[in-house]
Write an enzyme that holds these catalytic residues in place. Structure first.
Site, short mmCIF file in Angstrom:
data_model
loop_
_atom_site.label_atom_id
_atom_site.label_comp_id
_atom_site.label_asym_id
_atom_site.label_seq_id
_atom_site.Cartn_x
_atom_site.Cartn_y
_atom_site.Cartn_z
N LYS A 122 0.87 -1.19 0.00
CA LYS A 122 0.00 0.00 0.00
C LYS A 122 0.90 1.23 0.00
CE LYS A 122 -4.39 1.27 0.22
NZ LYS A 122 -5.62 0.60 -0.26
N ASP A 131 -7.06 4.43 -4.51
CA ASP A 131 -7.73 4.31 -3.21
C ASP A 131 -8.33 5.70 -2.97
OD1 ASP A 131 -7.96 2.45 -0.68
OD2 ASP A 131 -7.39 4.38 0.15
#
Ligand code: NDP
Length: 453
Positions: free
Chosen positions: A126, A166
């Site tokens: 991430k 995201d």
């Protein structure tokens, strides 16, 4: 005497002080894993748990850029390459002022188990930045994305690490970052997912997280002989996930009565139909406005501003059968969870990552409602990212029906893995244990096979 979980967590907290979201995510997984470690002593011997909470690599870098007034701005960029036991690191980039290492690590840690559940060969990672795209011009966003990629490009690659979107990172940002990656490397490859359709993107990728979240809800409801048809749903957020979750609920005959953003929420008891959803998509994706404008456009709807420091969020007091949180972490606290259950909600399918606090999760589990945690229920997004990688490798594109069919099958198989695993460990109906244990054992077995690395 301290429990095994407390002792383990004391070590994690001492090594990673201040990273409270990361502690929260690790504790939830570790609590599920004690019976697994008792059953599989080889995991303890190989220190799988100690290794899996330590990212393989953390990259942090300066992102300088020039705003429209000619002033220099500086943000912080980061990428956490958490675990590559079952494939290249994979996970989104978040651009939001709240981003810090603890948040990126919690998201990267969750991603390991989620990606393992998808049945695809992808590891966990991430990244992101504390850059806030809100209120910035397209050119400012472009200059930021180019500067961000000017450092990130040397760490990623189609077979190494494949970021996606995201919060705050949608098609526009992926486009700017892909352009810069290509310019720096002279490679047109599947290094990012969520790409535009005419330059390597996959059909259904924008829809995938929200559609998958609703398919997961439908699978859970099926275990009680029910479906979404005629059900009233409360949705939070109004971004990518919220929009497509709503679209799918409508297609399945359900009713959605709310949307929110960080400023407040709207409730439309008449239901948000296709026409109103199109208004929200234009408002959020093109005009980049606030959800309050929904109530200006449709006066029968009500708008309530967010009260900072409030004990609970009145959005979760809206009466519903199904809750579909799709905004951000810890948006449902214990009071919100109690309000939902008290008002008759009996199915929660999480589109956001870790939207429920640990106490809220306990309320859902103890009330025996259908509760699908994010790492299972929102895995459709990364699953279709995996399908985008497959299509890029083959240099072929699948039809909408083909990708959607694969997404549905993946969500069914994730649901089945959760149900079967929860049952095998004596906690029938507990999707949290099911998801954590199934995701963990797949990754842990790969780590055992690959030696101490
Ligand atoms: P978007 O940026 O498209 O939308 C985010 C939405 O959540 C916006 O409405 C935003 O409001 C709201 N929001 C964000 N932060 C806060 C906050 N602190 N408080 C209240 N509202 C907030 O992001 P996505 O729809 O892509 O992501 C939503 C959630 O889904 C996130 O938790 C993300 O991690 C998760 N997720 C996303 C996937 C994807 O494929 N995109 C995949 C799996 C999970 P505002 O505009 O005011 O900030």
């Amino acid at each position: 005497m301290a429990s095994a979980v407390d002792t383990f967590m004391a070590g994690v907290i001492a090594k990673n002080p201040e990273q409270k979201e990361f502690h929260q995510a690790v504790r939830e997984v570790v609590e599920s894993l004690i019976p697994v470690l008792d059953k599989r002593p080889e995991y303890r011997k190989a220190k799988i748990l100690e290794r899996i909470v330590e990212p393989e690599r953390v990259i942090m870098f300066r992102v300088p850029w020039i705003d429209d007034r000619g002033e220099v701005q500086v943000n912080r960029g980061m990428r956490v390459e958490f675990n590559s036991a079952i494939g290249p690191y994979k996970g989104g980039l978040r651009f939001h002022p709240s981003v810090n290492l603890g948040i990126i690590k919690f998201l990267g840690f969750e991603q390991i188990f989620k990606n393992a559940l998808t049945t695809m060969p992808i590891g966990g990672g991430k990244g992101g930045s504390d850059f806030d795209p809100k209120g910035k011009s397209d050119m400012e966003v472009m200059r930021f994305c180019q500067s961000f990629m000017t450092e990130l490009f040397r760490h990623i690659g189609a077979d190494t690490d494949v970021p996606a979107g995201d919060i705050g990172v949608g098609g526009r940002e992926i486009g700017f970052m892909f352009g810069q990656y290509k310019r720096l490397t002279r490679k047109f490859e599947g290094v990012l997912t969520g790409k535009g359709l005419n330059w390597g993107g996959s059909l259904i990728r924008p829809e995938a997280t929200g559609y998958g979240q609703v398919y997961f809800a439908e699978e859970m409801l099926k275990t009680r002989g029910e479906s979404l048809k005629g059900k009233t749903c409360v949705v939070s957020g109004s971004g990518n996930v919220a929009q497509f979750a709503t679209e799918k609920v409508l297609q399945l005959g359900g009713k959605v009565v709310s949307f929110s953003d960080s400023s407040g929420f709207i409730v439309d008891e008449e239901g948000i139909d296709e026409r109103k959803l199109a208004f929200v998509m234009d408002l959020k994706n093109v005009r980049r406005g606030r959800i309050k404008e929904y109530a200006d456009k449709y006066p029968k709807a009500t708008y309530q501003a967010t009260e900072s420091g409030a004990k609970c969020n009145p959005l979760w007091q809206v009466k519903c059968d199904v809750a579909l949180p799709a905004a951000t972490q810890n948006e449902i606290n214990v009071d919100d969870a109690n309000n939902l259950v008290k008002n008759g909600c009996y199915c929660v399918s999480e589109g956001a990552n870790m939207p429920s606090t640990p106490d809220a999760v306990n309320v859902f589990i103890e009330s025996k409602i259908l509760y699908g945690p994010g790492k299972a229920a929102n895995a459709g997004g990364v699953a279709v990212s995996g399908l985008e990688m497959s299509q890029n490798s083959m240099r072929l594109g699948w039809s909408r029906e083909e990708v959607d069919g694969k997404l549905q099958n993946i969500m069914k198989s994730i649901h089945k893995a959760c149900v079967d695993t929860a049952e095998a460990y004596g906690t029938q109906g507990n999707y949290v244990n099911g998801a954590n244990i199934a995701g963990f054992t797949k990754t842990a077995d790969a780590m055992l096979d690959q030696g101490v690395v």
